[in-house]
Every structure is written in C-alpha cells, then in structure tokens.
Design an enzyme around this catalytic site. Structure first.
Site, PDB file in Angstrom:
ATOM      1  N   ASP A  58      37.478  -4.134   0.950  1.00  0.00           N
ATOM      2  CA  ASP A  58      38.425  -4.659  -0.036  1.00  0.00           C
ATOM      3  C   ASP A  58      39.866  -4.186   0.206  1.00  0.00           C
ATOM      4  O   ASP A  58      40.102  -3.202   0.910  1.00  0.00           O
ATOM      5  CB  ASP A  58      38.030  -4.191  -1.447  1.00  0.00           C
ATOM      6  CG  ASP A  58      36.756  -4.860  -1.955  1.00  0.00           C
ATOM      7  OD1 ASP A  58      36.080  -5.553  -1.176  1.00  0.00           O
ATOM      8  OD2 ASP A  58      36.449  -4.669  -3.149  1.00  0.00           O
ATOM      9  N   HIS A 113      40.251 -11.391  -3.187  1.00  0.00           N
ATOM     10  CA  HIS A 113      40.158 -10.216  -4.079  1.00  0.00           C
ATOM     11  C   HIS A 113      41.265 -10.314  -5.139  1.00  0.00           C
ATOM     12  O   HIS A 113      41.702  -9.314  -5.677  1.00  0.00           O
ATOM     13  CB  HIS A 113      40.287  -8.945  -3.246  1.00  0.00           C
ATOM     14  CG  HIS A 113      39.895  -7.671  -3.947  1.00  0.00           C
ATOM     15  ND1 HIS A 113      38.864  -7.584  -4.844  1.00  0.00           N
ATOM     16  CD2 HIS A 113      40.420  -6.418  -3.870  1.00  0.00           C
ATOM     17  CE1 HIS A 113      38.769  -6.331  -5.284  1.00  0.00           C
ATOM     18  NE2 HIS A 113      39.701  -5.612  -4.725  1.00  0.00           N
ATOM     19  N   HIS A 210      36.534   0.119   1.626  1.00  0.00           N
ATOM     20  CA  HIS A 210      37.920  -0.338   1.544  1.00  0.00           C
ATOM     21  C   HIS A 210      38.590  -0.269   2.907  1.00  0.00           C
ATOM     22  O   HIS A 210      38.487   0.744   3.603  1.00  0.00           O
ATOM     23  CB  HIS A 210      38.686   0.469   0.487  1.00  0.00           C
ATOM     24  CG  HIS A 210      38.191   0.190  -0.905  1.00  0.00           C
ATOM     25  ND1 HIS A 210      37.027   0.721  -1.398  1.00  0.00           N
ATOM     26  CD2 HIS A 210      38.681  -0.622  -1.884  1.00  0.00           C
ATOM     27  CE1 HIS A 210      36.819   0.264  -2.632  1.00  0.00           C
ATOM     28  NE2 HIS A 210      37.808  -0.556  -2.952  1.00  0.00           N
TER      29      HIS A 210
HETATM   30 ZN   LIG Z   1      40.151  -3.592  -4.899  1.00  0.00          ZN
END
Ligand SMILES: [Zn+2]
Ligand SMILES: *[C@@H]1O[C@H](CO)[C@@H](O)[C@H](O)[C@H]1NC(C)=O
Length: 260
Positions: A58, A113, A210
């Site tokens: 992400d 996102h 991430h």
């Molecule tokens: Zn995020």
C-alpha cells in the site's frame, strides 16, 4: 453517470442531492432519494484459491517498487500494489509515472488506495465518489486500465463506502495478515509474524505490507518470499487469488501531462 464527473458543478449537485450535512448521509437517506435498495460492493477479506498467497503493498507509488518487483519476479511471482493519487507524492510526477508504468509492465496488479488516503468513513457520499474517481482517472490516463479493486485506507469502510464502490464497479479489499510494518513492528517482528503464520500453513494468505518503507523492501519482503516459497505457496495477485479479473477495462494509455 452523474458522479463520474469531478467538476465543481457535479460536486455541488451531488451534495445538494444528499443534503448539506457534515456527516456521511445514512444509507436510508440515499435509499429514500433513489427510491431503490442500494447494493453494496463485496468486501474481499481473503484469498479463495488454495495455496495462493497475495502479497499486497500500500501507499505507493514509491522508489522501493523496483526492488520489490524484482524480488517477486525472481521468485516466479506477482504482487498487488494499492496506490494513492496524492499521498507521499503526486502520481502524475514524472518519477511516479515511471514507477506506475514499470510495475504494470511487469505484470503486477495495480489498484486503488484512494486519492489522498483519507478515512473514507468520515466522508460524504460525493466526497467518497471523488476519492475513487480521481484514482480511476489517473490509472486510465497513465495505463489505460480502470481498476476493479480498492483498498480503503486503514481498512475502514461503512455501507456508504460499499455503496459507492458498487456503483463504481469496484470491490473492497482488506487483508487477513498484517506484517505490522505501518504500525510499529520492527523488521524482526514482521519476519517473526510471517514465520508464525507460515508455520500454521493456512490454505491462503492475503498479506498487508507497505511499499514506502525501505526495511519492508530490503528485509521483510526477502524473508517472507523465501519462507513462503519454501512452504510451497504460489505468489499471485489479489485478482488471481480470488479468480477474478484485475480491471474493469483495459485500453491504451493516454499521452499528456497532468498535475495533482
Ligand atoms: Zn494506506
Ligand atoms: C533489493 O535491495 C537490496 C538492498 O539494496 C539488495 O541487497 C537486493 O539485492 C535488492 N534485490 C533485488 C532483487 O534487486
């Protein structure tokens, strides 16, 4: 479609329709307005194809995408990148356009996102549409694809978010394993969490990571990939691990330059 257009006029019209309220309109108001039951988007919380692992990343596009992509490809796998339009940087900046095009060309799945990483449960109906719409527009411009999946920031969603997602043809995606890289875990702790999970050998894994942390890319991802491969898992995209198509449509990218 009314809310597809991100203009001041459309936004004003939209907010007038769902009434001027600082809090998200309850779903019952929307049903009253439209006079019909409002379908809710599906929420994907896990993979369904046995032996599949979807590693997801992400908050990019960021510089570690190249390293993460090379690791996945070297392992015979693919990953999924949930990008923001304007969070760490603007997706239209030249450096980010290169990252976006690279990851897509390598065959990874790219998805939304949201535009700027707000908690969608604090937004109004038209604001949620806008968060979806701007990323769709960016991916259609840069890659020619219309995303079919969105991961809500913080994993937060409500029925209003699910309704908007449904109207925009997108499914929401959460996860069933969090590496902890954005919530204070050290790389050693993230590695140990992966080890403990793999030891239990679940049929499938949908893992949250991430893209924006150097230690995730250089320490946790190599460890996770090696351990997952050793345990016999297949590293695939989110769409593959649930047997669906990654995009609503695929055409040619547009030429031009844009700003956030
Ligand atoms: Zn995020
Ligand atoms: C990823 O980056 C690390 C640190 O620079 C490097 O040691 C590693 O070889 C890189 N991996 C790939 C596949 O490029």
């Amino acid at each position: 479609m009314l809310f597809k257009v991100c203009t001041a006029v459309a936004l004003v019209a939209a907010s007038a329709m769902v009434k001027a309220s600082p809090t998200p309109a309850p779903i019952s108001d929307l049903e009253a307005l439209t006079g019909r039951a409002t379908p809710l988007a599906q929420v994907i919380t896990k993979c369904t194809v046995p032996n599949n692992v979807a590693l997801t990343f992400d908050d990019g596009p960021e510089e570690y995408i190249y390293n993460i992509s090379r690791q996945l490809i070297a392992a015979g796998g693919k990953g999924t990148f949930f990008w923001n339009g304007n969070n760490y940087g603007c997706i239209y900046d030249e450096i980010n356009v290169k990252r976006v095009k690279y990851a897509y060309a390598q065959g990874h799945m790219v998805a939304s996102h949201t535009w700027d990483h707000k908690d969608l449960t604090t937004l109004t109906f038209d604001e949620i549409h806008d968060e979806f719409y701007r990323v769709e527009l960016a991916l259609e411009r840069l890659l020619g694809v219309k995303p079919a999946f969105l991961r809500p920031p913080y994993g937060n969603y409500n029925n209003l978010v699910r309704q908007v997602a449904y109207e925009r043809g997108q499914k929401l995606v959460t996860w069933d394993f969090d590496s902890g890289d954005s919530t204070g875990s050290t790389p050693a702790q993230s590695d140990a969490a992966y080890d403990a999970l793999i030891k239990k050998h679940p049929s499938t894994i949908l893992a949250l990571n991430h893209e924006v942390y150097e230690k995730t890319a250089h320490i946790v991802v190599p460890h996770a990939i090696a351990a997952l491969k050793k345990a016999g898992y297949e590293l695939v995209t989110v769409a593959e691990c649930i047997g669906l198509k990654p995009y609503q449509s695929v055409t040619s990218p547009q030429t031009g330059s844009w700003t956030c």
